[in-house]
Scaffold this motif. Structure first.
Motif, mmCIF file in Angstrom:
data_model
loop_
_atom_site.group_PDB
_atom_site.id
_atom_site.type_symbol
_atom_site.label_atom_id
_atom_site.label_comp_id
_atom_site.label_asym_id
_atom_site.label_seq_id
_atom_site.Cartn_x
_atom_site.Cartn_y
_atom_site.Cartn_z
ATOM 1 N N ASP A 92 45.961 47.337 51.434
ATOM 2 C CA ASP A 92 46.254 47.221 52.870
ATOM 3 C C ASP A 92 45.456 46.123 53.561
ATOM 4 O O ASP A 92 45.262 46.135 54.780
ATOM 5 C CB ASP A 92 46.027 48.551 53.596
ATOM 6 C CG ASP A 92 47.067 49.597 53.213
ATOM 7 O OD1 ASP A 92 48.211 49.193 52.943
ATOM 8 O OD2 ASP A 92 46.734 50.785 53.164
ATOM 9 N N GLU A 93 45.007 45.147 52.794
ATOM 10 C CA GLU A 93 44.351 43.979 53.390
ATOM 11 C C GLU A 93 45.374 43.159 54.162
ATOM 12 O O GLU A 93 46.535 43.058 53.766
ATOM 13 C CB GLU A 93 43.733 43.137 52.278
ATOM 14 C CG GLU A 93 42.925 41.950 52.774
ATOM 15 C CD GLU A 93 42.266 41.198 51.628
ATOM 16 O OE1 GLU A 93 41.906 40.030 51.830
ATOM 17 O OE2 GLU A 93 42.126 41.802 50.545
ATOM 18 N N GLU A 94 44.978 42.557 55.268
ATOM 19 C CA GLU A 94 45.908 41.797 56.095
ATOM 20 C C GLU A 94 46.434 40.578 55.340
ATOM 21 O O GLU A 94 45.679 39.893 54.634
ATOM 22 C CB GLU A 94 45.228 41.351 57.393
ATOM 23 C CG GLU A 94 44.953 42.490 58.360
ATOM 24 C CD GLU A 94 44.517 41.975 59.719
ATOM 25 O OE1 GLU A 94 45.121 41.009 60.226
ATOM 26 O OE2 GLU A 94 43.558 42.535 60.275
ATOM 27 N N LEU A 95 47.744 40.320 55.511
ATOM 28 C CA LEU A 95 48.395 39.208 54.817
ATOM 29 C C LEU A 95 49.342 38.523 55.783
ATOM 30 O O LEU A 95 50.193 39.169 56.407
ATOM 31 C CB LEU A 95 49.164 39.733 53.601
ATOM 32 C CG LEU A 95 49.846 38.692 52.714
ATOM 33 C CD1 LEU A 95 48.803 37.814 52.020
ATOM 34 C CD2 LEU A 95 50.729 39.367 51.671
ATOM 35 N N ASP A 96 49.214 37.221 55.899
ATOM 36 C CA ASP A 96 50.049 36.431 56.812
ATOM 37 C C ASP A 96 50.963 35.524 56.003
ATOM 38 O O ASP A 96 50.491 34.690 55.228
ATOM 39 C CB ASP A 96 49.144 35.591 57.731
ATOM 40 C CG ASP A 96 49.951 34.745 58.704
ATOM 41 O OD1 ASP A 96 51.101 35.129 59.018
ATOM 42 O OD2 ASP A 96 49.436 33.706 59.155
ATOM 43 N N VAL A 97 52.284 35.700 56.161
ATOM 44 C CA VAL A 97 53.251 34.828 55.487
ATOM 45 C C VAL A 97 53.399 33.561 56.330
ATOM 46 O O VAL A 97 53.991 33.581 57.412
ATOM 47 C CB VAL A 97 54.615 35.515 55.303
ATOM 48 C CG1 VAL A 97 55.622 34.551 54.679
ATOM 49 C CG2 VAL A 97 54.476 36.762 54.441
ATOM 50 N N VAL A 98 52.863 32.461 55.849
ATOM 51 C CA VAL A 98 52.849 31.232 56.640
ATOM 52 C C VAL A 98 54.118 30.411 56.446
ATOM 53 O O VAL A 98 54.493 29.634 57.325
ATOM 54 C CB VAL A 98 51.616 30.368 56.294
ATOM 55 C CG1 VAL A 98 50.354 31.075 56.740
ATOM 56 C CG2 VAL A 98 51.536 30.056 54.801
ATOM 57 N N ARG A 99 54.794 30.559 55.297
ATOM 58 C CA ARG A 99 56.040 29.842 55.056
ATOM 59 C C ARG A 99 56.898 30.623 54.076
ATOM 60 O O ARG A 99 56.384 31.255 53.162
ATOM 61 C CB ARG A 99 55.800 28.444 54.473
ATOM 62 C CG ARG A 99 55.318 27.394 55.453
ATOM 63 C CD ARG A 99 55.270 26.020 54.796
ATOM 64 N NE ARG A 99 54.895 24.973 55.727
ATOM 65 C CZ ARG A 99 53.639 24.651 56.019
ATOM 66 N NH1 ARG A 99 52.656 25.310 55.446
ATOM 67 N NH2 ARG A 99 53.364 23.699 56.873
ATOM 68 N N THR A 100 58.214 30.551 54.296
ATOM 69 C CA THR A 100 59.179 31.071 53.323
ATOM 70 C C THR A 100 60.089 29.918 52.938
ATOM 71 O O THR A 100 60.801 29.368 53.790
ATOM 72 C CB THR A 100 60.006 32.227 53.910
ATOM 73 O OG1 THR A 100 59.136 33.297 54.290
ATOM 74 C CG2 THR A 100 61.012 32.744 52.886
ATOM 75 N N CYS A 101 60.054 29.534 51.672
ATOM 76 C CA CYS A 101 60.796 28.368 51.193
ATOM 77 C C CYS A 101 61.906 28.817 50.235
ATOM 78 O O CYS A 101 61.642 29.593 49.305
ATOM 79 C CB CYS A 101 59.865 27.400 50.463
ATOM 80 S SG CYS A 101 58.440 26.878 51.444
ATOM 81 N N LEU A 102 63.103 28.347 50.466
ATOM 82 C CA LEU A 102 64.228 28.675 49.584
ATOM 83 C C LEU A 102 64.812 27.388 49.028
ATOM 84 O O LEU A 102 65.001 26.400 49.749
ATOM 85 C CB LEU A 102 65.295 29.462 50.334
ATOM 86 C CG LEU A 102 66.496 29.919 49.496
ATOM 87 C CD1 LEU A 102 66.899 31.359 49.873
ATOM 88 C CD2 LEU A 102 67.685 29.000 49.653
ATOM 89 N N PHE A 103 65.128 27.425 47.741
ATOM 90 C CA PHE A 103 65.640 26.260 47.030
ATOM 91 C C PHE A 103 67.023 26.616 46.479
ATOM 92 O O PHE A 103 67.183 27.634 45.789
ATOM 93 C CB PHE A 103 64.686 25.877 45.902
ATOM 94 C CG PHE A 103 63.278 25.652 46.388
ATOM 95 C CD1 PHE A 103 62.825 24.379 46.666
ATOM 96 C CD2 PHE A 103 62.419 26.733 46.602
ATOM 97 C CE1 PHE A 103 61.536 24.171 47.144
ATOM 98 C CE2 PHE A 103 61.129 26.545 47.077
ATOM 99 C CZ PHE A 103 60.688 25.261 47.350
ATOM 100 N N GLY A 104 68.016 25.795 46.811
ATOM 101 C CA GLY A 104 69.378 26.128 46.398
ATOM 102 C C GLY A 104 70.270 24.918 46.330
ATOM 103 O O GLY A 104 69.814 23.768 46.380
#
Length: 346
Positions: A50-62
């Protein structure tokens, strides 16, 4: 707070949607890409205690189809609209690459059985691996890479990212995952967390189609404009009800011009028709005035092989695809340009 970046093999995930549908028990299952980053981050967070986690980017390749049979234009456009939704509504960072179908149908079952052609996807895996390594080498870009993958070809990049001091989490699907990724002993040292199985999280990842009321904006609409739909337009996108879309499709088949129900600026890869209005022969470029009322620049390298630059003349009717989207301060750019009569005959 730890930083995470998500790297999604979009082609792999798209091809495995039937597996997710089968696991859900609903053949019309759709993955909610708006929820996906949050669900993945939550699963990693649990394993961090339960440590804090920040998603800074979501990258999708297609990838997306280009230069395909005109009968598949709607299918192509749906894929491009999907990418636009990811970028505009969910703030995904996209790297997408064209697949040249050389005038053929998209589905193998709809092509000539004796035609040996197979579409070749290029750059997607390489682009994902390169981005993951590049960001790993940048100071403070991310601490944890969450890779949504199944292909064993990603093994070297996962090992390299870990050597750079980053932690790796893998999310995959049963039946389409490399045994090395799923190996709980992790003898190849590929990951730092237990594997995340998407097919075990479907209740949280399912896209819900709740009916709601919208107003049809088509100029050809008849009757009450307020209709029930499950469609959610992108920000700034006009809504057109299904009967109006069907009427427009029939008008195209009959060769009649009705107001187009896609008045917004076309996305990359959108097929258009137009006329060559200017050719600068000594510099190898020109301009096309398209049926959407916009002008598109082209270079001789953007012409298909069946249309040599020497034969291009002002007034020539052509079919092309958008290479760069038009904007207020500039026009668009065209690619895969061919004679209109030749494109229609394919």
């Amino acid at each position: 707070m730890r930083k995470a970046m998500i790297f999604i093999d979009g082609t792999w995930l798209y091809c495995n949607t039937p597996r997710l549908a089968a696991a859900s028990g609903h053949p019309d299952f759709h993955l909610d890409f708006g929820k996906l980053p949050c669900v993945l981050a939550d699963e990693v967070r649990k394993q961090l205690g339960d440590e804090e986690l920040d998603v800074v980017r979501t990258c999708l390749f297609g990838s997306y189809a280009t230069n395909c049979d005109p009968r598949d234009d709607d299918a192509r456009q749906r894929r491009l609209d999907f990418f636009a939704r990811l970028r505009e509504d969910y703030h995904y960072e996209l790297e997408i690459f064209p697949i040249n179908f050389l005038g053929r149908r998209l589905k193998r079952s709809e092509r000539d059985p004796e035609d040996p052609f197979e579409p070749r996807e290029k750059c997607v895996d390489i682009s994902l691996a390169t981005s993951m390594l590049t960001y790993a080498a940048l100071p403070n870009a991310y601490d944890i890479a969450i890779a949504v993958i199944g292909d064993a070809d990603f093994k070297p990049v996962l090992q390299s990212v870990r050597k750079l001091g980053k932690r790796v989490a893998i999310a995959s699907i049963h039946g389409s995952c490399s045994p090395e990724f799923a190996d709980p002993r992790d003898e190849s040292r590929l990951k730092d967390f237990h594997i995340i199985w998407l097919d075990q999280l479907l209740d949280r990842l399912a896209l819900r189609f709740d009916p709601h009321e919208l107003e049809c904006e088509s100029p050809m609409h008849k009757g009450d404009r307020r209709v029930m739909t499950t469609f959610h337009p992108r920000r700034g996108q006009q809504f057109f009800c299904e009967p109006c879309r069907e009427a427009y499709a029939r008008s195209r088949e009959c060769g009649r011009e009705l107001p187009c129900p896609e008045a917004e600026s076309p996305c990359v890869g959108t097929p258009l028709e137009g006329t060559i209005v200017k050719k600068v022969a000594d510099r190898g470029f020109g301009f096309i005035h398209a049926t959407d009322g916009r002008d598109y620049f082209f270079h001789l390298a953007d012409l298909c092989g069946s249309l040599p630059f020497e034969t291009v003349e002002e007034g020539l009717a052509v079919r092309f695809e958008v290479k760069r989207e038009p904007a207020k301060e500039r026009g668009g750019t065209a690619m895969n340009i061919r004679r209109l009569e030749a494109a229609t005959a394919q």
